[in-house]
Design a protein around this motif. Sequence first.
Motif, PDB file in Angstrom:
ATOM      1  N   ALA A  69       0.799  -1.116  -0.069  1.00 57.17           N
ATOM      2  CA  ALA A  69       0.026   0.044   0.060  1.00 57.17           C
ATOM      3  C   ALA A  69       0.863   1.301   0.128  1.00 57.17           C
ATOM      4  CB  ALA A  69      -0.831  -0.073   1.141  1.00 57.17           C
ATOM      5  N   GLN A  70       1.851   1.243   0.816  1.00 55.12           N
ATOM      6  CA  GLN A  70       2.761   2.351   0.908  1.00 55.12           C
ATOM      7  C   GLN A  70       3.613   2.691  -0.574  1.00 55.12           C
ATOM      8  OE1 GLN A  70       3.801   4.415   3.471  1.00 55.12           O
ATOM      9  NE2 GLN A  70       1.806   3.968   4.056  1.00 55.12           N
ATOM     10  N   ILE A  71       3.984   1.597  -1.150  1.00 52.98           N
ATOM     11  CA  ILE A  71       4.608   1.553  -2.563  1.00 52.98           C
ATOM     12  C   ILE A  71       3.651   2.116  -3.345  1.00 52.98           C
ATOM     13  CG2 ILE A  71       5.607   0.105  -4.275  1.00 52.98           C
ATOM     14  CD1 ILE A  71       6.541  -1.799  -2.074  1.00 52.98           C
ATOM     15  N   LYS A  72       2.437   1.874  -3.703  1.00 52.79           N
ATOM     16  CA  LYS A  72       1.429   2.223  -4.604  1.00 52.79           C
ATOM     17  C   LYS A  72       1.249   3.612  -4.283  1.00 52.79           C
ATOM     18  CE  LYS A  72      -0.503  -2.139  -5.668  1.00 52.79           C
ATOM     19  NZ  LYS A  72      -0.036  -2.253  -7.118  1.00 52.79           N
ATOM     20  N   GLY A  73       0.990   3.844  -3.087  1.00 57.79           N
ATOM     21  CA  GLY A  73       0.730   5.514  -2.472  1.00 57.79           C
ATOM     22  C   GLY A  73       1.923   6.136  -3.219  1.00 57.79           C
ATOM     23  N   LEU A  74       3.025   6.108  -2.918  1.00 58.17           N
ATOM     24  CA  LEU A  74       4.352   6.646  -3.297  1.00 58.17           C
ATOM     25  C   LEU A  74       4.219   6.838  -4.660  1.00 58.17           C
ATOM     26  CD1 LEU A  74       6.924   5.228  -0.759  1.00 58.17           C
ATOM     27  CD2 LEU A  74       5.764   7.423  -0.403  1.00 58.17           C
ATOM     28  N   ALA A  75       3.989   5.878  -5.419  1.00 58.51           N
ATOM     29  CA  ALA A  75       4.027   6.093  -6.741  1.00 58.51           C
ATOM     30  C   ALA A  75       2.898   6.960  -7.305  1.00 58.51           C
ATOM     31  CB  ALA A  75       3.600   4.629  -7.483  1.00 58.51           C
ATOM     32  N   VAL A  76       1.642   6.995  -6.727  1.00 60.91           N
ATOM     33  CA  VAL A  76       0.781   8.131  -6.924  1.00 60.91           C
ATOM     34  C   VAL A  76       1.237   9.543  -6.600  1.00 60.91           C
ATOM     35  CG1 VAL A  76      -1.583   8.862  -6.706  1.00 60.91           C
ATOM     36  CG2 VAL A  76      -1.050   6.539  -6.826  1.00 60.91           C
ATOM     37  N   SER A  80      12.492   6.308  -0.998  1.00 62.94           N
ATOM     38  CA  SER A  80      11.549   5.755  -0.148  1.00 62.94           C
ATOM     39  C   SER A  80      10.890   4.444  -0.641  1.00 62.94           C
ATOM     40  CB  SER A  80      10.368   6.827   0.489  1.00 62.94           C
ATOM     41  OG  SER A  80      11.114   7.604   1.175  1.00 62.94           O
ATOM     42  N   SER A  81      10.327   4.813  -1.942  1.00 58.82           N
ATOM     43  CA  SER A  81       9.666   3.498  -2.602  1.00 58.82           C
ATOM     44  C   SER A  81      10.957   2.472  -2.936  1.00 58.82           C
ATOM     45  CB  SER A  81       9.260   4.043  -3.933  1.00 58.82           C
ATOM     46  OG  SER A  81       8.751   3.048  -4.607  1.00 58.82           O
ATOM     47  N   GLU A  82      12.027   2.852  -3.158  1.00 57.11           N
ATOM     48  CA  GLU A  82      13.178   1.733  -3.537  1.00 57.11           C
ATOM     49  C   GLU A  82      13.291   1.137  -2.146  1.00 57.11           C
ATOM     50  OE1 GLU A  82      17.554   1.739  -4.518  1.00 57.11           O
ATOM     51  OE2 GLU A  82      16.508   3.555  -5.064  1.00 57.11           O
ATOM     52  N   ASN A  83      13.315   1.694  -0.941  1.00 58.84           N
ATOM     53  CA  ASN A  83      13.886   0.978   0.176  1.00 58.84           C
ATOM     54  C   ASN A  83      12.520   0.036   0.552  1.00 58.84           C
ATOM     55  OD1 ASN A  83      16.281   2.172   0.486  1.00 58.84           O
ATOM     56  ND2 ASN A  83      15.606   3.916   1.428  1.00 58.84           N
ATOM     57  N   ILE A  84      11.431   0.558   0.744  1.00 57.64           N
ATOM     58  CA  ILE A  84      10.263  -0.221   0.905  1.00 57.64           C
ATOM     59  C   ILE A  84      10.184  -1.498  -0.038  1.00 57.64           C
ATOM     60  CG2 ILE A  84       7.822  -0.215   1.134  1.00 57.64           C
ATOM     61  CD1 ILE A  84       7.794   2.587   2.060  1.00 57.64           C
ATOM     62  N   ALA A  90       2.177   9.008   1.248  1.00 59.02           N
ATOM     63  CA  ALA A  90       1.262   8.111   1.236  1.00 59.02           C
ATOM     64  C   ALA A  90       0.242   8.056   2.294  1.00 59.02           C
ATOM     65  CB  ALA A  90       1.947   6.635   0.804  1.00 59.02           C
ATOM     66  N   ASN A  91       0.267   8.948   3.236  1.00 59.20           N
ATOM     67  CA  ASN A  91      -0.150   8.816   4.400  1.00 59.20           C
ATOM     68  C   ASN A  91      -0.991  10.090   4.890  1.00 59.20           C
ATOM     69  OD1 ASN A  91       1.150   6.000   4.768  1.00 59.20           O
ATOM     70  ND2 ASN A  91       2.894   7.101   5.302  1.00 59.20           N
ATOM     71  N   VAL A  92      -1.798   9.773   5.852  1.00 57.48           N
ATOM     72  CA  VAL A  92      -2.473  11.025   6.658  1.00 57.48           C
ATOM     73  C   VAL A  92      -2.664  10.371   7.994  1.00 57.48           C
ATOM     74  CG1 VAL A  92      -4.455  12.385   7.138  1.00 57.48           C
ATOM     75  CG2 VAL A  92      -3.599  11.789   4.701  1.00 57.48           C
TER      76      VAL A  92
END
Length: 362
Positions: free
Chosen positions: A56-63, A310-314, A168-170
């Motif tokens: 979910a984090q990865i997809k959120g970071l992509a958006v 961040s996306s790469e590390n996650i 990716a978060n709130v």
Amino acid sequence: MASIINTNIPSLNTQRNLSASQASLNTSIQRLSSGLRVNSAKDDAAGLAIADRMNAQIKGLAVAQRNANDGISMAQTAEGALSTVTDNLQRMRELAVQAANGTNGAQDRKTLNDEYTQLSQEVFRVLNGTSFNGQNLFTGVGQGASAGIGSDSNSVSSSLTLSFQVGANVVDNKLNDQITITLDDLSNNGTISSVIGTSAKGLIGLGDTTGVSTAQATYTSAKAALDNLFATGSTLTADALASSAVTLQASIDSAKLSLDAAVAAPSAQSDAQNAIKNLDKAINLVSSKRAEFGAVQNRFTAVISNLQVSSENITASRSRIMDTDYAAETSNLSRAQILQQAGTAMLSQANSSPQSVLSLLK
């Protein structure tokens, strides 16, 4: 040890071991064919839950990266529009400097004023018409939005605030993953309206040329009347012709004096000089806004770089949980295959072992 036939314990034991090795073989084949270590919750329930959160984090970071790129595009659109506004204001300042010179005649000032007015109309159009994805960038929000009616306490609209989701978060209603950008209402800005005018007040130029135009029309009319007198004067007596000529010439002289006074009126130069001062303020304002949009672009670029890291590390963390280690899994596959072959052979032996009882019955 008792010799029995009804219950073959070695066979049951071999079947159990053979079933376990078969399950291990199936698991290895599934992992090797899918590339995933965790294919269902039974493989690693906790790992699957963690991996799903990471996904979910990865997809959120992509958006979020796409959102930041949209922010860059918007800033580029706004800065590009203000670039053309700056060019027009610079040219308008050149005209104002030229118009402030005392050697200009009435026609010269009119020509300069015509170009100035056209450029001011273009600045007015750009500020009121520049938009990104249907959102006007320089008209703000409120009562005066998109009206372009100038600095007026009753109609000035407020600045437009846009929030960009760059994370990716709130968490706990804290929008730590958002960037807020304020777009000022330049279409109703007093500094801008002082050099381009407004739709309500009328577009302004380098000075009021009405007096010059009126004096020019009076002078032209007086000369035409004198020319007409001489063209038709054959019907008049010499005294009447002379008297009329003197009267018309006096009118011409008076009109010429009025025209010269209008052309030399200090207001024409002072208006141009005031325009220079106002244009300097407007150019500084627009340059400041362009700098802000440039800074916004750099910030979004930094945001995108951070999101990529961040996306790469996650993604790497998720891979360590979910992906198959082919070196280890191929070893497990070979082990399971050997156990399957050995178990099948031993099951055959275990199934035939009760036949030894037959020797006791002979």
